[in-house]
Design an enzyme around this catalytic site. Structure first.
Site, PDB file in Angstrom:
ATOM      1  N   GLY A  46       2.461   8.750  -0.466  1.00  0.00           N
ATOM      2  CA  GLY A  46       1.049   8.395  -0.531  1.00  0.00           C
ATOM      3  C   GLY A  46       0.692   7.071   0.121  1.00  0.00           C
ATOM      4  O   GLY A  46       1.427   6.540   0.959  1.00  0.00           O
TER       5      GLY A  46
ATOM      6  N   LYS B  28       3.837  -5.463   2.025  1.00  0.00           N
ATOM      7  CA  LYS B  28       4.833  -6.440   1.547  1.00  0.00           C
ATOM      8  C   LYS B  28       5.871  -6.738   2.615  1.00  0.00           C
ATOM      9  O   LYS B  28       6.416  -7.835   2.681  1.00  0.00           O
ATOM     10  CB  LYS B  28       5.523  -5.930   0.281  1.00  0.00           C
ATOM     11  CG  LYS B  28       4.919  -6.478  -0.982  1.00  0.00           C
ATOM     12  CD  LYS B  28       3.747  -5.699  -1.480  1.00  0.00           C
ATOM     13  CE  LYS B  28       2.399  -6.277  -1.298  1.00  0.00           C
ATOM     14  NZ  LYS B  28       1.302  -5.463  -1.775  1.00  0.00           N
TER      15      LYS B  28
ATOM     16  N   ILE C 238      -5.978  -7.350  -1.800  1.00  0.00           N
ATOM     17  CA  ILE C 238      -5.488  -6.916  -0.481  1.00  0.00           C
ATOM     18  C   ILE C 238      -5.987  -7.865   0.606  1.00  0.00           C
ATOM     19  O   ILE C 238      -5.225  -8.270   1.495  1.00  0.00           O
ATOM     20  CB  ILE C 238      -5.917  -5.454  -0.203  1.00  0.00           C
ATOM     21  CG1 ILE C 238      -5.245  -4.515  -1.209  1.00  0.00           C
ATOM     22  CG2 ILE C 238      -5.566  -5.039   1.218  1.00  0.00           C
ATOM     23  CD1 ILE C 238      -5.722  -3.073  -1.149  1.00  0.00           C
TER      24      ILE C 238
ATOM     25  N   HIS D  36      18.086 -22.999 -17.157  1.00  0.00           N
ATOM     26  CA  HIS D  36      17.772 -24.229 -16.414  1.00  0.00           C
ATOM     27  C   HIS D  36      18.759 -24.394 -15.262  1.00  0.00           C
ATOM     28  O   HIS D  36      19.967 -24.198 -15.473  1.00  0.00           O
ATOM     29  CB  HIS D  36      17.882 -25.447 -17.333  1.00  0.00           C
ATOM     30  CG  HIS D  36      17.676 -26.739 -16.607  1.00  0.00           C
ATOM     31  ND1 HIS D  36      16.427 -27.176 -16.225  1.00  0.00           N
ATOM     32  CD2 HIS D  36      18.564 -27.657 -16.151  1.00  0.00           C
ATOM     33  CE1 HIS D  36      16.554 -28.334 -15.595  1.00  0.00           C
ATOM     34  NE2 HIS D  36      17.839 -28.645 -15.525  1.00  0.00           N
TER      35      HIS D  36
HETATM   36  P1  FAD Z   1      -2.341   7.710  -3.170  1.00  0.00           P
HETATM   37  O1  FAD Z   1      -1.217   6.802  -3.102  1.00  0.00           O
HETATM   38  O2  FAD Z   1      -3.566   7.476  -2.425  1.00  0.00           O
HETATM   39  O3  FAD Z   1      -1.763   9.156  -2.954  1.00  0.00           O
HETATM   40  C1  FAD Z   1      -2.569  10.290  -2.919  1.00  0.00           C
HETATM   41  C2  FAD Z   1      -1.858  11.337  -2.078  1.00  0.00           C
HETATM   42  O4  FAD Z   1      -2.589  12.539  -2.178  1.00  0.00           O
HETATM   43  C3  FAD Z   1      -1.808  10.998  -0.596  1.00  0.00           C
HETATM   44  O5  FAD Z   1      -0.489  11.168  -0.137  1.00  0.00           O
HETATM   45  C4  FAD Z   1      -2.762  11.996   0.060  1.00  0.00           C
HETATM   46  O6  FAD Z   1      -2.332  12.392   1.345  1.00  0.00           O
HETATM   47  C5  FAD Z   1      -2.696  13.152  -0.905  1.00  0.00           C
HETATM   48  N1  FAD Z   1      -3.898  13.995  -0.963  1.00  0.00           N
HETATM   49  C6  FAD Z   1      -5.186  13.584  -1.066  1.00  0.00           C
HETATM   50  N2  FAD Z   1      -5.993  14.653  -1.227  1.00  0.00           N
HETATM   51  C7  FAD Z   1      -5.191  15.742  -1.230  1.00  0.00           C
HETATM   52  C8  FAD Z   1      -5.424  17.122  -1.394  1.00  0.00           C
HETATM   53  N3  FAD Z   1      -6.659  17.615  -1.638  1.00  0.00           N
HETATM   54  N4  FAD Z   1      -4.383  17.967  -1.300  1.00  0.00           N
HETATM   55  C9  FAD Z   1      -3.123  17.490  -1.089  1.00  0.00           C
HETATM   56  N5  FAD Z   1      -2.848  16.197  -0.954  1.00  0.00           N
HETATM   57  C10 FAD Z   1      -3.869  15.333  -1.044  1.00  0.00           C
HETATM   58  N6  FAD Z   1      -0.610  -1.200  -5.657  1.00  0.00           N
HETATM   59  C11 FAD Z   1       0.324  -1.863  -6.363  1.00  0.00           C
HETATM   60  O7  FAD Z   1       0.593  -1.498  -7.505  1.00  0.00           O
HETATM   61  N7  FAD Z   1       0.994  -2.941  -5.826  1.00  0.00           N
HETATM   62  C12 FAD Z   1       0.735  -3.384  -4.574  1.00  0.00           C
HETATM   63  O8  FAD Z   1       1.338  -4.343  -4.120  1.00  0.00           O
HETATM   64  C13 FAD Z   1      -0.238  -2.702  -3.804  1.00  0.00           C
HETATM   65  N8  FAD Z   1      -0.514  -3.090  -2.548  1.00  0.00           N
HETATM   66  C14 FAD Z   1      -1.408  -2.390  -1.814  1.00  0.00           C
HETATM   67  C15 FAD Z   1      -1.655  -2.799  -0.514  1.00  0.00           C
HETATM   68  C16 FAD Z   1      -2.555  -2.106   0.276  1.00  0.00           C
HETATM   69  C17 FAD Z   1      -2.807  -2.557   1.684  1.00  0.00           C
HETATM   70  C18 FAD Z   1      -3.218  -0.957  -0.267  1.00  0.00           C
HETATM   71  C19 FAD Z   1      -4.185  -0.171   0.573  1.00  0.00           C
HETATM   72  C20 FAD Z   1      -2.987  -0.539  -1.561  1.00  0.00           C
HETATM   73  C21 FAD Z   1      -2.080  -1.256  -2.344  1.00  0.00           C
HETATM   74  N9  FAD Z   1      -1.823  -0.887  -3.670  1.00  0.00           N
HETATM   75  C22 FAD Z   1      -0.901  -1.587  -4.394  1.00  0.00           C
HETATM   76  C23 FAD Z   1      -2.525   0.236  -4.314  1.00  0.00           C
HETATM   77  C24 FAD Z   1      -1.655   1.503  -4.352  1.00  0.00           C
HETATM   78  O9  FAD Z   1      -1.280   1.828  -3.042  1.00  0.00           O
HETATM   79  C25 FAD Z   1      -2.420   2.629  -5.002  1.00  0.00           C
HETATM   80  O10 FAD Z   1      -2.876   2.225  -6.271  1.00  0.00           O
HETATM   81  C26 FAD Z   1      -1.549   3.867  -5.173  1.00  0.00           C
HETATM   82  O11 FAD Z   1      -1.044   4.304  -3.932  1.00  0.00           O
HETATM   83  C27 FAD Z   1      -2.353   4.986  -5.824  1.00  0.00           C
HETATM   84  O12 FAD Z   1      -1.530   6.093  -6.026  1.00  0.00           O
HETATM   85  P2  FAD Z   1      -2.166   7.550  -6.128  1.00  0.00           P
HETATM   86  O13 FAD Z   1      -1.014   8.486  -6.315  1.00  0.00           O
HETATM   87  O14 FAD Z   1      -3.253   7.585  -7.100  1.00  0.00           O
HETATM   88  O15 FAD Z   1      -2.861   7.809  -4.725  1.00  0.00           O
END
Ligand code: FAD
Length: 471
Positions: free
Chosen positions: A42, A53, A186, A449
């Site tokens: 994701g 990072k 970010i 320490h």
């Molecule tokens: P996502 O990671 O967005 O994953 C969703 C997945 O679903 C994707 O792979 C997408 O392709 C897929 N998808 C979407 N719709 C469909 C569909 N209908 N059918 C099939 N597949 C689908 N968080 C931290 O905790 N620490 C950090 O240091 C951090 N740094 C970040 C830095 C940046 C630059 C960014 C942009 C974000 C950062 N985050 C960080 C936030 C973190 O990336 C997200 O909170 C996390 O990825 C969310 O996870 P998720 O599974 O909800 O969604």
């Protein structure tokens, strides 16, 4: 329909929320399928946490090299070949992607390639991609489709002048001057790394302060540090648009009367849920006016047997580890096991800018706004022996505790850190806040320490009324 198309859990989206659901469900013996339109891992693995990072680490190495003469180590003038850092980032992401894919395979999780849409009766249709036309059925279905960057009107993303984090993390070369629009976590990470790697950076923030979600003392400290490093931090500014200059090299950001000439604009104003087309009409899943899925504290949506985790959930902190935790809550609830829901107000936050920031629980202002009387203590890293040895003393430990009737410090409400490696130091503070510990209970435990963690111990000790160094 063949039996092969039926699973205990079908997950739509293979990011942190989705793959954690799959791994935890499979570890409990459930059959699980993931539908993923791009790559498992994701945003976090491919366009977020991990690549960001890696670049911050490049910035940190550059800082260490340019400061090496303080230790008598003389290196020739440091130069940056950003293509090497990009390639290294690619290799890091690839390694983790292969690891995750192997882990899912090892747990016998079936991954379908394409965009999933939830229809009636827990049927999920793959509407495009390699597995287009496939329909799978889950006894339970977990929605985990995540989020995408928000944009601002007037700043249309074109990959040349205006970039979001998606395009920024794929840059081949770094610009020499940048406006980062949005001073959240970010935005501050990007500003920090760009500045460390030689770019002139201006942060433009609409609110009165950057890092608005942090304790005021921490936000002020980071602002001061950024300014000292030459980062312009402009707050209370509403960006309206930009006008590319005739030279083709720079553009002018417009914000009221103010103008900022830069080579590139990175928009970092939050993320919106990706829920378009996720749920077919007639399915009872409730999606709010901003596109988020409404779920209760056990991650249940309004459609029985359909759950939601991660960035798409309304009101949830958009963090990878919150997605992991919500996935565990959802799976345990599916299994009929008892589980404590995620307490959004007490999750750990880590921001990897320089100086780093990490926190958990209430800020001083949030506690006061709730009508809670507080006692606070702050211990700056300036006197910490390890910080002095390392040569990085900028930072502070701040602890917010409830004030008892006799004026002494009671339950620990919030732990707020800025400074060297604080993202690795938050663990003890996280436990203290979530266990609702008292300062005397935590102060009893010994910190090694010389270590940076001594400031946490010392702040707790001071909250008991008797510190070694701190009054
Ligand atoms: P996502 O990671 O967005 O994953 C969703 C997945 O679903 C994707 O792979 C997408 O392709 C897929 N998808 C979407 N719709 C469909 C569909 N209908 N059918 C099939 N597949 C689908 N968080 C931290 O905790 N620490 C950090 O240091 C951090 N740094 C970040 C830095 C940046 C630059 C960014 C942009 C974000 C950062 N985050 C960080 C936030 C973190 O990336 C997200 O909170 C996390 O990825 C969310 O996870 P998720 O599974 O909800 O969604």
């Amino acid at each position: 329909m063949s039996a092969a198309d039926e699973f205990d859990i079908v997950v739509i989206g293979g990011g942190p929320g989705g793959y954690a659901t799959a791994l935890y469900g499979a570890a409990a013996g459930l059959s699980v399928a993931i539908i993923e339109r791009d790559k498992v891992g994701g945003t976090c693995l491919h366009r977020g946490c991990v690549p960001a990072k890696e670049f911050l680490e490049t910035a940190s190495v550059n800082r260490a090299v340019t400061g090496a003469d303080r230790f008598g180590i003389n290196v020739a003038e440091s130069t940056l070949d950003f293509s090497v850092s990009q390639a290294r980032k690619g290799a890091v992401v690839d390694q983790l992607f292969k690891g995750l894919s192997g882990l899912l395979k090892g747990r016998k999780v079936t991954v379908f390639s394409g965009t999933g849409m939830l229809e009636a009766d827990h049927r999920v249709r793959v509407v495009d991609g390699d597995d287009a036309g496939t329909v799978v059925v889950g006894t339970d279905v977990v929605l985990a489709s995540g989020s995408v960057p928000r944009t601002l009107s007037g700043l249309e993303v074109d990959g040349r002048w205006v970039l979001t984090s998606d395009e920024f993390l794929d840059l081949k070369e770094l610009p020499s001057s940048v406006a980062v629009v949005g001073g959240g976590a970010i935005g501050c990470e990007f500003a920090s790394l760009l500045s460390d790697l030689g770019a002139k950076v201006t942060v433009l923030e609409f609110l009165p302060s950057i890092l608005n979600e942090c304790d005021e003392d921490i936000a002020r400290l980071v602002t001061r540090s950024f300014k000292k490093r030459g980062i312009d931090v402009v707050t209370g500014v509403a960006v309206e648009g930009h006008t590319p200059g005739p030279d083709g090299a720079t553009t002018v950001v417009r914000a009221g009367e103010q103008r900022f000439e830069v080579e590139m604009i990175v928009v970092s104003v939050g993320r919106r849920p990706r829920t378009e087309g996720l749920v077919a009409p007639g399915v009872a899943v409730q999606i709010d006016e901003r596109g988020f899925v409404v779920a209760d504290e056990y991650q249940r949506t309004a459609e029985p047997g359909v759950w939601a985790v991660g960035d798409i959930v309304a009101g949830t902190p958009q963090l990878a580890h919150v997605g992991f935790a919500e996935a565990i809550v959802a799976v345990k609830t599916i299994l009929g096991e008892s589980v404590a829901p995620v307490d959004d107000s007490k999750v750990p936050w880590a921001i990897y800018c320089h100086p780093e920031v990490a926190f958990c629980g209430l800020t001083e202002a949030q506690a006061k706004a709730k009508g809670i009387e507080v006692v606070t203590k702050k211990d700056p890293f300036g006197g910490n022996s390890r910080a002095i040895i390392v040569g990085d003393t900028e930072g502070v430990v701040k602890i917010v505790a409830e004030r008892r009737a006799d004026g002494s410090a009671g339950r620990i409400l919030g732990v707020h850190l800025a400074g060297p490696w604080v993202t690795e130091q938050l663990g003890a503070g996280y436990l203290a806040v979530n266990w609702e510990a008292l300062p005397e209970e935590v102060a009893y435990f010994i910190q090694p320490h010389p270590s940076l963690s001594e400031n946490f111990g010392e702040t707790m000790l001071a909250l008991t009324g008797r510190g070694l160094h701190l009054g």
